[in-house]
Design a protein around this motif. Structure first.
Motif, PDB file in Angstrom:
ATOM      1  N   GLN A 234      14.701  -4.445  13.833  1.00 55.02           N
ATOM      2  CA  GLN A 234      13.471  -4.290  14.602  1.00 55.02           C
ATOM      3  C   GLN A 234      12.593  -5.543  14.501  1.00 55.02           C
ATOM      4  O   GLN A 234      12.534  -6.190  13.464  1.00 55.02           O
ATOM      5  N   CYS A 235      11.922  -5.857  15.588  1.00 52.27           N
ATOM      6  CA  CYS A 235      10.997  -6.985  15.633  1.00 52.27           C
ATOM      7  C   CYS A 235       9.799  -6.612  16.498  1.00 52.27           C
ATOM      8  O   CYS A 235       9.981  -6.144  17.634  1.00 52.27           O
ATOM      9  N   THR A 236       8.616  -6.821  15.970  1.00 55.33           N
ATOM     10  CA  THR A 236       7.383  -6.531  16.702  1.00 55.33           C
ATOM     11  C   THR A 236       6.413  -7.680  16.527  1.00 55.33           C
ATOM     12  O   THR A 236       6.260  -8.204  15.429  1.00 55.33           O
ATOM     13  N   GLN A 237       5.742  -8.058  17.634  1.00 55.94           N
ATOM     14  CA  GLN A 237       4.702  -9.086  17.530  1.00 55.94           C
ATOM     15  C   GLN A 237       3.419  -8.569  18.181  1.00 55.94           C
ATOM     16  O   GLN A 237       3.459  -7.828  19.160  1.00 55.94           O
ATOM     17  N   ASP A 238       2.289  -8.993  17.612  1.00 58.33           N
ATOM     18  CA  ASP A 238       0.992  -8.514  18.111  1.00 58.33           C
ATOM     19  C   ASP A 238       0.155  -9.648  18.681  1.00 58.33           C
ATOM     20  O   ASP A 238      -1.080  -9.566  18.715  1.00 58.33           O
ATOM     21  N   MET A 239       0.816 -10.714  19.117  1.00 59.89           N
ATOM     22  CA  MET A 239       0.109 -11.883  19.643  1.00 59.89           C
ATOM     23  C   MET A 239       0.157 -11.938  21.175  1.00 59.89           C
ATOM     24  O   MET A 239      -0.262 -12.935  21.770  1.00 59.89           O
ATOM     25  N   ASN A 240       0.708 -10.892  21.777  1.00 63.25           N
ATOM     26  CA  ASN A 240       0.791 -10.804  23.233  1.00 63.25           C
ATOM     27  C   ASN A 240       1.610 -11.959  23.836  1.00 63.25           C
ATOM     28  O   ASN A 240       1.321 -12.431  24.936  1.00 63.25           O
ATOM     29  N   HIS A 241       2.616 -12.388  23.071  1.00 60.12           N
ATOM     30  CA  HIS A 241       3.477 -13.457  23.574  1.00 60.12           C
ATOM     31  C   HIS A 241       4.515 -12.903  24.536  1.00 60.12           C
ATOM     32  O   HIS A 241       5.104 -11.851  24.293  1.00 60.12           O
ATOM     33  N   ASN A 242       4.761 -13.653  25.596  1.00 53.82           N
ATOM     34  CA  ASN A 242       5.803 -13.234  26.522  1.00 53.82           C
ATOM     35  C   ASN A 242       7.193 -13.555  25.996  1.00 53.82           C
ATOM     36  O   ASN A 242       8.152 -12.840  26.232  1.00 53.82           O
ATOM     37  N   TYR A 243       7.319 -14.676  25.299  1.00 56.01           N
ATOM     38  CA  TYR A 243       8.631 -15.146  24.872  1.00 56.01           C
ATOM     39  C   TYR A 243       8.949 -14.661  23.467  1.00 56.01           C
ATOM     40  O   TYR A 243       8.135 -14.787  22.547  1.00 56.01           O
ATOM     41  N   MET A 244      10.149 -14.104  23.308  1.00 61.98           N
ATOM     42  CA  MET A 244      10.623 -13.686  21.989  1.00 61.98           C
ATOM     43  C   MET A 244      12.069 -14.114  21.804  1.00 61.98           C
ATOM     44  O   MET A 244      12.819 -14.251  22.794  1.00 61.98           O
TER      45      MET A 244
ATOM     46  N   GLY B 247      22.915 -22.938   4.243  1.00 65.16           N
ATOM     47  CA  GLY B 247      23.011 -24.390   4.396  1.00 65.16           C
ATOM     48  C   GLY B 247      22.988 -24.887   5.822  1.00 65.16           C
ATOM     49  O   GLY B 247      23.277 -26.059   6.069  1.00 65.16           O
ATOM     50  N   MET B 248      22.632 -24.017   6.742  1.00 68.02           N
ATOM     51  CA  MET B 248      22.647 -24.411   8.148  1.00 68.02           C
ATOM     52  C   MET B 248      21.279 -24.197   8.769  1.00 68.02           C
ATOM     53  O   MET B 248      20.417 -23.496   8.240  1.00 68.02           O
ATOM     54  N   GLY B 249      21.101 -24.784   9.932  1.00 64.28           N
ATOM     55  CA  GLY B 249      19.899 -24.510  10.703  1.00 64.28           C
ATOM     56  C   GLY B 249      20.016 -23.183  11.418  1.00 64.28           C
ATOM     57  O   GLY B 249      20.996 -22.462  11.289  1.00 64.28           O
ATOM     58  N   LEU B 250      19.004 -22.856  12.184  1.00 62.14           N
ATOM     59  CA  LEU B 250      18.996 -21.591  12.908  1.00 62.14           C
ATOM     60  C   LEU B 250      19.727 -21.745  14.240  1.00 62.14           C
ATOM     61  O   LEU B 250      19.644 -22.800  14.890  1.00 62.14           O
ATOM     62  N   LYS B 251      20.421 -20.696  14.619  1.00 67.00           N
ATOM     63  CA  LYS B 251      21.087 -20.675  15.924  1.00 67.00           C
ATOM     64  C   LYS B 251      20.564 -19.500  16.739  1.00 67.00           C
ATOM     65  O   LYS B 251      20.420 -18.388  16.214  1.00 67.00           O
ATOM     66  N   LEU B 252      20.322 -19.750  18.007  1.00 63.34           N
ATOM     67  CA  LEU B 252      19.723 -18.747  18.881  1.00 63.34           C
ATOM     68  C   LEU B 252      20.762 -17.726  19.316  1.00 63.34           C
ATOM     69  O   LEU B 252      21.830 -18.078  19.817  1.00 63.34           O
ATOM     70  N   ILE B 253      20.434 -16.451  19.148  1.00 63.98           N
ATOM     71  CA  ILE B 253      21.343 -15.367  19.535  1.00 63.98           C
ATOM     72  C   ILE B 253      20.994 -14.884  20.947  1.00 63.98           C
ATOM     73  O   ILE B 253      21.828 -14.906  21.850  1.00 63.98           O
ATOM     74  N   TYR B 254      19.783 -14.429  21.119  1.00 60.95           N
ATOM     75  CA  TYR B 254      19.267 -13.959  22.404  1.00 60.95           C
ATOM     76  C   TYR B 254      17.796 -14.319  22.500  1.00 60.95           C
ATOM     77  O   TYR B 254      17.134 -14.534  21.494  1.00 60.95           O
ATOM     78  N   TYR B 255      17.311 -14.354  23.719  1.00 58.30           N
ATOM     79  CA  TYR B 255      15.901 -14.557  23.909  1.00 58.30           C
ATOM     80  C   TYR B 255      15.412 -13.749  25.111  1.00 58.30           C
ATOM     81  O   TYR B 255      16.214 -13.259  25.912  1.00 58.30           O
ATOM     82  N   SER B 256      14.095 -13.631  25.213  1.00 60.53           N
ATOM     83  CA  SER B 256      13.491 -12.855  26.303  1.00 60.53           C
ATOM     84  C   SER B 256      12.222 -13.568  26.759  1.00 60.53           C
ATOM     85  O   SER B 256      11.431 -14.026  25.933  1.00 60.53           O
ATOM     86  N   VAL B 257      12.035 -13.635  28.061  1.00 62.23           N
ATOM     87  CA  VAL B 257      10.836 -14.285  28.604  1.00 62.23           C
ATOM     88  C   VAL B 257       9.810 -13.257  29.077  1.00 62.23           C
ATOM     89  O   VAL B 257       8.769 -13.627  29.620  1.00 62.23           O
ATOM     90  N   GLY B 258      10.104 -11.994  28.861  1.00 62.36           N
ATOM     91  CA  GLY B 258       9.156 -10.951  29.215  1.00 62.36           C
ATOM     92  C   GLY B 258       9.833  -9.604  29.204  1.00 62.36           C
ATOM     93  O   GLY B 258      11.074  -9.526  29.109  1.00 62.36           O
ATOM     94  N   ALA B 259       9.043  -8.568  29.279  1.00 64.52           N
ATOM     95  CA  ALA B 259       9.603  -7.212  29.272  1.00 64.52           C
ATOM     96  C   ALA B 259      10.624  -7.068  30.388  1.00 64.52           C
ATOM     97  O   ALA B 259      10.369  -7.444  31.543  1.00 64.52           O
ATOM     98  N   GLY B 260      11.787  -6.545  30.047  1.00 66.13           N
ATOM     99  CA  GLY B 260      12.851  -6.319  31.010  1.00 66.13           C
ATOM    100  C   GLY B 260      13.729  -7.511  31.303  1.00 66.13           C
ATOM    101  O   GLY B 260      14.702  -7.402  32.068  1.00 66.13           O
ATOM    102  N   ILE B 261      13.456  -8.663  30.679  1.00 66.27           N
ATOM    103  CA  ILE B 261      14.215  -9.886  30.961  1.00 66.27           C
ATOM    104  C   ILE B 261      14.764 -10.453  29.659  1.00 66.27           C
ATOM    105  O   ILE B 261      13.988 -10.814  28.759  1.00 66.27           O
ATOM    106  N   THR B 262      16.084 -10.511  29.561  1.00 63.01           N
ATOM    107  CA  THR B 262      16.713 -11.080  28.377  1.00 63.01           C
ATOM    108  C   THR B 262      17.848 -12.005  28.806  1.00 63.01           C
ATOM    109  O   THR B 262      18.360 -11.893  29.928  1.00 63.01           O
TER     110      THR B 262
END
Lengths: 113, 112
Positions: free
Chosen positions: A22-32, A40-55
């Motif tokens: 679970q992930c929740t943010q309270d900053m009203n950000h569109n992007y998650m 020993g590695m950097g972070l790799k992006l799994i999924y992202y979303s630019v707004g509700a209903g869009i991934t």
């Protein structure tokens, strides 16, 4: 103002089990975003979303699913857990625009045995 | 895909010394980010560099960006023990979607 919160903090799964991070943010950000960090590695992006209903998929989406029904929540679903999914998972959120930056949650440490 | 390479990956330095961490990236990335991570903790944003020639300073840390050379540096001045952490740089390919590509990180240890 809690920022980005994640649950659980730790979890051990058996091979083949499923779970939702679970992930929740309270900053009203569109992007998650969901990232994974292997030792020993950097972070790799799994999924992202630019707004509700869009991934959309990131670099390493296989074995994961996401949904975004509200601005605040962005859960990550693991189906049929595998040892290769042992990692630390970070959720992040960010605003739009040139000056935006990403704010990260505390992480979920997942072990698949 | 944007490839981001940091060096060194491990850095052990004495208090009071200066050093620079280098971050090279493979393709256009107009924005470059530096994060700090303490062991077992999340990532804390240090700097966001938005344009060629950008320089930002906070305390003993100074970051710069040269988009023509595809290089960012994080300079540490007069290191102290509290700076011990892992430092990551990340680029976003200049898009507005905020998809970050991270380097492997530089693990910094500052000893007395």
């Amino acid at each position: 103002n809690a920022g980005v919160t994640q649950t659980p903090k730790f979890r051990i799964l058996k091979i083949g089990q499923s779970m939702t991070l679970q992930c929740t943010q309270d900053m009203n950000h569109n992007y998650m975003y969901w990232y994974r960090q292997d030792p020993g590695m950097g972070l790799k992006l799994i999924y992202y979303s630019v707004g509700a209903g869009i991934t959309d998929k990131g670099e390493v989406p296989n074995g994961y699913n996401v949904s975004r029904s509200t601005t605040e929540d962005f859960p990550l679903r693991l189906e049929l857990a595998a040892p290769s999914q042992t990692s630390v998972y970070f959720c992040a959120s960010g605003g739009q625009g040139t000056f935006s930056e990403q704010f990260f949650g505390p992480g979920t440490r997942l072990t698949v045995l | 895909e944007l490839k981001v390479e940091q060096n060194p990956l491990f850095l052990s330095m004495q208090e009071g010394k200066n050093y620079t961490i280098y971050c090279n990236y493979s393709t256009t990335s107009d924005r470059l980010y530096w994060y700090r991570q303490d062991p077992g903790k999340s990532l804390e944003s240090l700097f966001v560099l938005l344009s060629n020639g950008a320089v930002k300073q906070e305390g003993r840390l100074m970051a710069s960006l040269d988009t023509k050379a595809r290089l960012s540096t994080l300079h540490i001045t007069a290191a102290v023990h509290d700076l011990s952490a892992t430092y990551f740089c990340a680029g976003d390919r200049g898009s507005t979607l905020g998809r970050l590509y991270f380097g492997r990180g530089t693990q910094l240890t500052v000893w007395p």
